[in-house]
Design an enzyme around this catalytic site. Structure first.
Site, mmCIF file in Angstrom:
data_model
loop_
_atom_site.group_PDB
_atom_site.id
_atom_site.type_symbol
_atom_site.label_atom_id
_atom_site.label_comp_id
_atom_site.label_asym_id
_atom_site.label_seq_id
_atom_site.Cartn_x
_atom_site.Cartn_y
_atom_site.Cartn_z
ATOM 1 N N HIS A 1 0.806 -1.242 0.000
ATOM 2 C CA HIS A 1 0.000 0.000 0.000
ATOM 3 C C HIS A 1 0.833 1.282 0.000
ATOM 4 C CE1 HIS A 1 -3.576 -2.353 0.643
ATOM 5 N NE2 HIS A 1 -3.225 -2.744 1.850
HETATM 6 C C1 ZL4 Z 1 -5.581 -0.653 13.941
HETATM 7 O O1 ZL4 Z 1 -6.566 -1.761 17.295
HETATM 8 O O2 ZL4 Z 1 -9.723 0.517 7.232
HETATM 9 C C2 ZL4 Z 1 -4.530 0.202 14.317
HETATM 10 C C3 ZL4 Z 1 -5.935 -0.823 12.591
HETATM 11 C C4 ZL4 Z 1 -4.234 0.381 15.658
HETATM 12 C C5 ZL4 Z 1 -4.557 0.053 18.004
HETATM 13 C C6 ZL4 Z 1 -5.268 1.201 18.702
HETATM 14 C C7 ZL4 Z 1 -5.992 2.224 17.881
HETATM 15 C C8 ZL4 Z 1 -7.454 1.954 17.748
HETATM 16 C C9 ZL4 Z 1 -7.663 -2.365 13.224
HETATM 17 C C10 ZL4 Z 1 -6.965 -1.676 12.220
HETATM 18 C C11 ZL4 Z 1 -8.125 2.689 16.600
HETATM 19 C C12 ZL4 Z 1 -7.789 2.092 15.264
HETATM 20 C C13 ZL4 Z 1 -8.529 2.737 14.096
HETATM 21 N N1 ZL4 Z 1 -4.915 -0.253 16.628
HETATM 22 C C14 ZL4 Z 1 -8.011 2.284 12.775
HETATM 23 C C15 ZL4 Z 1 -10.020 3.442 7.620
HETATM 24 C C16 ZL4 Z 1 -9.502 3.155 8.898
HETATM 25 C C17 ZL4 Z 1 -8.901 4.265 9.742
HETATM 26 C C18 ZL4 Z 1 -8.049 3.687 10.845
HETATM 27 O O3 ZL4 Z 1 -2.558 -6.480 4.736
HETATM 28 N N2 ZL4 Z 1 -8.834 2.788 11.690
HETATM 29 C C19 ZL4 Z 1 -8.842 2.688 7.762
HETATM 30 C C20 ZL4 Z 1 -5.880 -0.978 6.813
HETATM 31 C C21 ZL4 Z 1 -7.271 -0.770 7.370
HETATM 32 C C22 ZL4 Z 1 -8.740 1.194 7.475
HETATM 33 C C23 ZL4 Z 1 -5.631 -2.390 6.405
HETATM 34 C C24 ZL4 Z 1 -3.928 -3.937 5.369
HETATM 35 C C25 ZL4 Z 1 -2.470 -4.097 5.027
HETATM 36 C C26 ZL4 Z 1 -2.158 -5.282 4.128
HETATM 37 C C27 ZL4 Z 1 -0.662 -5.349 3.747
HETATM 38 C C28 ZL4 Z 1 -4.202 -2.563 5.938
HETATM 39 N N3 ZL4 Z 1 -7.523 0.655 7.510
HETATM 40 C C29 ZL4 Z 1 -10.290 2.223 9.805
HETATM 41 C C30 ZL4 Z 1 -9.373 1.678 10.884
HETATM 42 C C31 ZL4 Z 1 -5.913 -1.117 16.329
HETATM 43 C C32 ZL4 Z 1 -6.283 -1.345 14.943
HETATM 44 C C33 ZL4 Z 1 -7.341 -2.210 14.560
HETATM 45 C C34 ZL4 Z 1 -7.311 -1.814 10.828
HETATM 46 N N4 ZL4 Z 1 -6.973 -0.962 9.853
HETATM 47 C C35 ZL4 Z 1 -8.026 -2.823 10.220
HETATM 48 N N5 ZL4 Z 1 -8.104 -2.568 8.875
HETATM 49 C C36 ZL4 Z 1 -7.440 -1.420 8.685
HETATM 50 O O4 ZL4 Z 1 -2.838 -5.223 2.884
HETATM 51 C C37 ZL4 Z 1 0.285 -5.400 4.871
HETATM 52 ZN ZN ZN Z 2 -3.872 -7.371 3.521
#
Ligand code: ZL4
Ligand code: ZN
Ligand code: CA
Length: 373
Positions: free
Chosen positions: A136
């Site tokens: 990404h």
């Molecule tokens: C977290 O518990 O969908 C990050 C991320 C941190 C700890 C404490 C903070 C809590 C789930 C995810 C609040 C977290 C809010 N902590 C995260 C739109 C979003 C904005 C951010 O496999 N919030 C963003 C990214 C995806 C979104 C996926 C995949 C990578 C790969 C290649 C990336 N972002 C919503 C989420 C947590 C967290 C819990 C999380 N983030 C799940 N999905 C996302 O393709 C390596």
């Molecule tokens: Zn992924």
């Protein structure tokens, strides 16, 4: 020919970095994987190499100097100020400025660049970097747990030697950063299989197929929840086979994101370890230089099982491997069965139910038939 010369890149420090409490991305999974690979006795069967860390100059082959300079000096303490209060470079809680973030990136990127060099020089048939696959990351900003796009850097290195490079991405998320980097060129074909519909990052429809010279050299396979091994094979095999036949790449990079496995914390597919590894075996059989990278994967024990098994597939020793796990440092994590397996679960496969899988495959094959042979 069943044996291949395999180069395996691993830095013992990767497992020590942490994205912070509660963050789903756990670099520790690299150490668990390596320990299992070692316990199976595979380290003696391949060239085990510690990658040279990527320098800021090497990273600037893709990223802007401004962004690299930022990443190289940001600390948890200065993040607020240097990101202009979270409006530049790092996006929200997905990409925290954790302790040692730049070193972590330089190991991941260094591994993929070294892997590409090893392949280009002809010294290896398959190169592995489980710390890579961070698809990404964008030219001037981090996204979705990815800061530096090691894949783009690896492909740029391969392009110095090969006229055409193929990138395939079986992570549950769309490989948007790699797609965007090569959207207008016919020298790189990108093909991502991913969950589409109310899911991060939101891109990757079949209408997005490249622009200008790159028209039809971007292939997207949008899928729904619950895809099983059998259904996945029914899209993966014909599409990859057609690409290999028509595009004839000099080298292939396979991003083996393990969040497409059943039971993943963030993923929503239903692939078993064997179904996932079938993609590795299928590509290996074409006998084209191959790089295997990691990526997503949030249920650590299953990530370790699968990347270990895929290392065995690269070596061609998968049939000699004991399905009962050998004793290792993290043995108790693998209970209660202590086996090298990721079984499927009982979720519905929404792809097969409404015939959408057949439509998606037909559309992709139709797109590929428009390419010059
Ligand atoms: C977290 O518990 O969908 C990050 C991320 C941190 C700890 C404490 C903070 C809590 C789930 C995810 C609040 C977290 C809010 N902590 C995260 C739109 C979003 C904005 C951010 O496999 N919030 C963003 C990214 C995806 C979104 C996926 C995949 C990578 C790969 C290649 C990336 N972002 C919503 C989420 C947590 C967290 C819990 C999380 N983030 C799940 N999905 C996302 O393709 C390596
Ligand atoms: Zn992924
Ligand atoms: Ca994908």
């Amino acid at each position: 020919m069943s044996k291949r010369r395999v180069a395996y890149y691993y830095d013992g420090d990767t497992g020590s970095y942490t994205y912070g409490l509660g963050h789903p991305m756990k670099p520790h999974r690299m150490r668990v994987t390596h320990d299992l690979v070692s316990a199976y006795g595979m380290l003696d069967k391949m060239h085990v190499l510690r990658p040279k860390r990527a320098t800021p100059e090497a990273m600037s082959a893709f990223h802007t100097d401004e962004y690299i300079h930022f990443l190289n000096r940001v600390t948890p303490e200065t993040a607020e100020e240097l990101t202009y209060h979270g409006t530049r470079f790092l996006m929200g809680e997905d990409n925290p400025a954790f302790e040692g973030v730049f070193e972590f990136c330089s190991i991941s990127a260094g591994g993929s660049i070294s892997a590409a060099q090893r392949i280009s020089s002809g010294a290896a048939d398959i190169a592995i970097n489980w710390a890579g696959g961070l698809h990404h990351a964008k030219k001037r900003e981090a996204s979705g747990f990815c800061y530096i796009n090691d894949i783009v850097l690896g492909i740029l290195e391969l392009l110095r030697t090969y006229p055409r490079v193929l990138y395939i991405d079986i992570d549950c998320h769309h490989g948007d950063g790699v797609e965007e980097a090569f959207y207008t060129t016919d020298r790189v074909m990108t093909c991502s299989f991913h969950k589409f519909g109310e899911y991060f990052p939101g891109t990757g429809t079949q209408e997005d197929r490249g622009r200008g010279k790159g028209r039809n050299y971007t292939v997207n396979i949008p899928l729904k929840d619950g895809i099983t091994d059998e259904a996945f094979k029914r899209v993966f095999e014909p599409i990859v086979n057609k690409i290999m036949e028509i595009y004839r790449p000099g080298a292939v990079i396979l991003q083996c994101g393990a969040d497409s496995l059943a039971g993943d914390k963030l993923g929503c597919f239903n692939l078993t370890m064997n179904g996932h590894a079938h993609c590795v075996q299928y590509l290996r059989a074409f006998n084209v230089p191959l790089i295997l990278l990691g990526g997503g994967g949030y249920t650590v024990k299953n990530v370790a099982r699968t990347w270990t098994y895929e290392t065995a597939c690269a070596l061609g020793v998968q049939d000699d491997i004991d399905p009962n796990l050998p004793w290792n440092e993290y043995f108790e994590w693998f209970g209660p069965r202590y086996r090298l397996e990721v079984p499927e679960n009982n979720m519905d496969d929404l792809n097969v139910r409404d015939g959408s899988l057949d439509k998606v495959r037909a559309t992709a094959l139709q797109q590929l038939s428009q390419l010059p042979c």
